[in-house]
Design a protein around this motif. Sequence first.
Motif, mmCIF file in Angstrom:
data_model
loop_
_atom_site.group_PDB
_atom_site.id
_atom_site.type_symbol
_atom_site.label_atom_id
_atom_site.label_comp_id
_atom_site.label_asym_id
_atom_site.label_seq_id
_atom_site.Cartn_x
_atom_site.Cartn_y
_atom_site.Cartn_z
ATOM 1 N N LEU A 240 -12.440 -55.859 -0.760
ATOM 2 C CA LEU A 240 -11.539 -56.196 0.340
ATOM 3 C C LEU A 240 -11.657 -55.196 1.482
ATOM 4 N N TYR A 243 -14.862 -56.099 3.325
ATOM 5 C CA TYR A 243 -14.697 -57.306 4.129
ATOM 6 C C TYR A 243 -13.943 -57.000 5.422
ATOM 7 N N ASN A 244 -12.973 -56.105 5.345
ATOM 8 C CA ASN A 244 -12.085 -55.841 6.476
ATOM 9 C C ASN A 244 -12.781 -55.144 7.638
ATOM 10 N N ARG A 277 -20.297 -61.945 8.148
ATOM 11 C CA ARG A 277 -19.190 -62.863 8.424
ATOM 12 C C ARG A 277 -19.668 -63.944 9.381
ATOM 13 N N LEU A 300 -18.834 -64.592 4.536
ATOM 14 C CA LEU A 300 -17.418 -64.324 4.724
ATOM 15 C C LEU A 300 -16.809 -65.348 5.679
ATOM 16 N N TRP A 304 -11.263 -63.620 11.950
ATOM 17 C CA TRP A 304 -11.210 -62.147 12.052
ATOM 18 C C TRP A 304 -10.601 -61.795 13.401
ATOM 19 N N ARG A 312 -6.724 -61.676 9.632
ATOM 20 C CA ARG A 312 -8.091 -61.784 9.137
ATOM 21 C C ARG A 312 -8.086 -62.495 7.797
ATOM 22 N N ASN A 314 -10.075 -62.383 4.622
ATOM 23 C CA ASN A 314 -11.071 -61.548 3.955
ATOM 24 C C ASN A 314 -11.433 -62.131 2.594
#
Length: 365
Positions: A240, A243-244, A277, A300, A304, A312, A314
Amino acid sequence: MIDLFAGCGGMTAGFVRTGRYQPTMAVEWNLHAAATYAANFGEDHMRWGDIAEIENSEIPRADVIIGGPPCQGFSNLGSRDVNDPRNTLWKEYIRFVRRAKPKAFVIENVDRFRSSSEFALLLKEVEPGGLLEGYKLQHAHMLAADYGVPQRRLRTIVIGSRVGVIPIPRQTHAKDLTLDSVDHEVEAWRTVRDAIDGLPKIPATTDLPDSEVEFFGQKIPGSFKGLDIHLGRRPTQLSLERYNHVPPGGGRFNLPDHLLPNCWRNKKSGTTDVMGRMAWDRPSLTIRTEFFKPEKGQYLHPQWDADNPENRVNRPITHFEASRLQDFPEDYLWCGSKIEIARQIGNAVPVGLAAAIARHLLEYL
């Protein structure tokens, strides 16, 4: 029409979408893919099993044969082993052509197929004395996005015809509508937004419904459709955090050093799409069989917000989102486990690409 190496039926779905083609035989060796095909188009004409075991006497006449012989030996992600037995299955395709005597046939394969030794042999078979004498071949790379699919998937398409030369279809969509190279009217590329916007941002479950269906005398999980396969995952806290940090169009190079595994920290170039992403207003990159793993590609979810981390999404895309990016209809039925269905989706011919070819063939048939 006959569909060989039919998988879950993506190519048949495109041809049937035109309303002008009737499948009379399909062949697929994978049970779960064959079941998905049967759930959508009928079990009566689907032959689950080894194509080599079908006798010549069982092959019906047909106007068109379609199919994509297994491509792993040609794929950039595969072994590229010229002795891979999967690379010789195109010979079974030729056997069906010789028996069914279609007016036209279509072969779909990975882009690398055009530079393979198997492809060179295929070209020789249309020469005088060859197994496909009397057929004219046209071949090209076709980008799915150029034919209305919200995905930049590049494939080799071969069209064989015994009713005169059938050229490769002209593109119907373009990234830039002012391109000088496009001499006819086209539409804008379809995007990720066109395919998946409006679906629940947070999937309701990580598991398929508990149901079974029977095909070919076998009990198989299914059949599922739509939100049944809108499945979440359970990422770790580390995932996570990774992903962020990834904006639309970004990937592993956006991660701070302390979040990089050693394999990425020590590899300063290449594999640019991993941990990527998607972007709302572009087509996706190729949807492969492990689209649910962001470490495998640009998978992804596109949502975002640079200023608001709370806005977002994620997570990787779901099975349902992947199927929509492959242009399958929302009510398409799926059979098998989560892994099996993902494999079917990633291996399929994008439905819109098949439909574009099918419509084009009608002009010549």
